[in-house]
Scaffold this motif. Structure first.
Motif: not given
Length: 538
Positions: A199, A151, A239, A201, A196, A204, A161, A192, A140
């Motif tokens: 990204q 990624y 996230t 997401a 995420a 995680v 993820l 991490k 990650g």
């Protein structure tokens, strides 16, 4: 908070605040063991209930620290107040009310919260519904300096993820990639979660192993199961889902999804790795109780004596919080004697001496909140500093001090990144000590203590740790120190009156001596050219 508890803390404060010195001749700042031990015993006592974030014990701790520095005669660090508010969100997952499940091969996995996996919202929202695909993304990591991107080639918006903790491991061809065997910030679970979020997401799930995390599953359980977790209430949110799973759970998941976890782990060690969609989903509703909590950093200042240099400051820090009270039966108090009543007590003993014998630059004693929740108090300070970071000479942090006995060496890992390295050697030599031999930072210690939030903002910073070359009965001392690993983040981290605190006093004295060298130096220390944190102080 009941008045009687504050009165008790204040009464103890007045009793401990004034260490008795035989004489002040020579004006040498000598850290005293008696007040350090008394502060340690009190801060680790059941009365303060483990100094939990958002708990009564935390409020009592702040009142105690505030009363102590007031009695010592230090100046408030925040205008007329010793307190700096830290607004955080408290989140407590409600697994019994949640229907969240992992599905692979069309069937739900037979797993239970706490034993097999843990989860929590990362955005302080009480209810989330998921119907999201799982994707394995290796470590990650997106690291331009290492030409690494886990990624590449896939839009991961809305996905869950699954990733490994730690860094890609060194190879014979690249023995120094990602700092060799030492952990970089890319390997930390906090990074991490941050990546995420960048990204896009939906969540995680980190795969836990003791070697890669550097601690056992019990540490995850104690920090995530049945307890309130915290995050800063302002700034970039995480996230919707953040969580961990055991290695056994991951293996069951990957097998049910038709994948070989070991083969994918091996593939993730190579630069050409690309995300691997899993035939698996996260389904159901996740519920949590959410509240906003105001906590406090405590900041006290000893003004400098030089008319020009007094506008610059050396900051000594330690986190006052631990895990508080958890559970309903048995021993429910995580006293946190070593982690970190020791550092907090040391700062109080040091502050008494700094006040008695000031330096040319000002010195701030900073007790930060919510370190155990992700370095939140120091992050809040770094984003809204009480003293301009451009005029902050250095941050010296204390966390989990030596309760075993005095040593011939002292740990200053991270000081070599800056001009502080030479001053650290000078301070050690003056005490008849040497700097402990450097070793690979396998657990990523440099990135998981409060000094890191200063370093990220350009302030030379590191944590001072115990040496390993014990003077008295070395083998028995090493065994005693190593045995602490079993007490780390457990209810058994309690104060013991039989402790030999000579090593703790030694560490506190060394830190104060080094801080005074910095405070009396002609110029501010700088980072070494090329270091990752060699950026202007914000």
């Amino acid at each position: 908070m009941k008045t009687s508890y504050v009165a008790s803390a204040l009464a103890m404060s007045l009793a401990l605040a004034f260490p008795v010195h035989a004489a002040d001749a020579g004006k040498t700042a000598v850290v005293q063991e008696a007040p350090l031990r008394a502060h340690l015993q009190f801060l680790a006592s059941d009365l303060l209930e483990g100094r939990g974030t958002g708990q009564r014990g935390g409020d009592l701790t702040v009142a105690y620290l505030e009363a102590q520095v007031m009695a010592l005669g230090l100046k408030p660090g925040n205008g007329n107040s010793f307190r700096q508010p830290v607004l955080i969100a408290g989140v407590k997952t409600q697994p019994a009310d949640s229907t969240l499940k992992l599905e692979a091969g069309g069937k739900p996995l037979d797993i239970s919260f706490g034993k097999d996996w843990v989860f929590s919202p990362g955005d302080a929202i009480a209810v989330h519904n998921f119907n999201a695909d799982l994707v394995f993304v290796g470590y990650g990591i997106t690291a331009p300096d290492e030409q690494w991107n886990d990624y590449k080639g896939m839009d991961l918006k809305g996905k869950i993820l699954v990733m490994m903790v730690n860094d890609p491991q060194p190879t014979a061809e690249q023995p120094n990639r990602f700092n060799g065997k030492g952990l970089t910030y890319y390997g930390r679970w906090t990074y991490k979660f941050e990546e995420a979020q960048r990204q896009g997401a939906a969540g995680v799930l980190l795969i836990h192993t003791t070697p890669t995390a550097s601690y056992g599953w019990s540490v995850i359980q104690n920090s995530w199961s049945g307890v309130e977790r915290f995050q800063l209430a302002a700034g970039t949110l995480g996230t919707p889902l953040q969580g961990w799973m055991t290695d056994d759970t991951a293996r069951a998941l990957f097998t049910a999804a038709g994948q070989d976890l070991d083969a994918l782990r091996a593939a993730a060690e190579k630069k050409d790795f690309k995300p691997v969609p899993l035939a698996a989903k996260l389904n159901g509703e996740m519920k949590a109780a959410v509240r906003k909590v105001e906590q406090f950093n405590v900041a006290a200042v000893v003004p400098g004596t030089d008319p020009k240099l007094r506008d610059e400051v050396v900051i000594y820090s330690a986190h006052w919080d631990h895990l508080g009270k958890q559970g309903d039966s048995g021993d429910t108090i995580f006293n946190g004697a070593v982690d970190n009543a020791s550092g907090s007590a040391a700062l109080l003993a040091m502050a008494a001496e700094a006040q008695r014998v000031p330096a040319r630059r000002s010195q701030m004693f900073l007790w930060v909140a919510a370190e155990e929740q992700g370095l939140l108090g120091s992050a809040a300070y770094a984003s809204s500093p009480l003293w301009p970071l451009a005029r902050t000479a250095a941050n010296l942090n204390l966390d989990s001090l030596n309760f075993v006995g005095s040593t011939r060496d002292i740990g200053t890992q991270g000081s070599e990144r800056t001009e502080l390295g030479k001053l650290a050697e000078t301070a050690a030599e003056a005490m008849g000590m040497q700097i402990a031999a450097a070793k690979p930072d396998l657990a990523g210690g440099y990135f998981r203590s409060d000094h890191f939030n200063f370093a990220k903002n350009g302030v030379p910073a590191f944590s001072i740790s115990s040496g390993r070359d014990y003077i008295k009965d070395p083998e028995a001392a090493k065994a005693k120190a190593q045995a602490y690993g079993k007490r780390y983040h457990q209810v058994s981290d309690e104060y013991d009156a039989s402790w030999d605190l000579s090593g703790m006093v030694q560490t506190a004295q060394y830190t104060l001596n080094l801080g005074r060298l910095i405070a009396n130096a002609a110029k501010l220390p700088e980072w070494k050219a090329g270091d990752a944190f060699a950026v202007p102080r914000n």
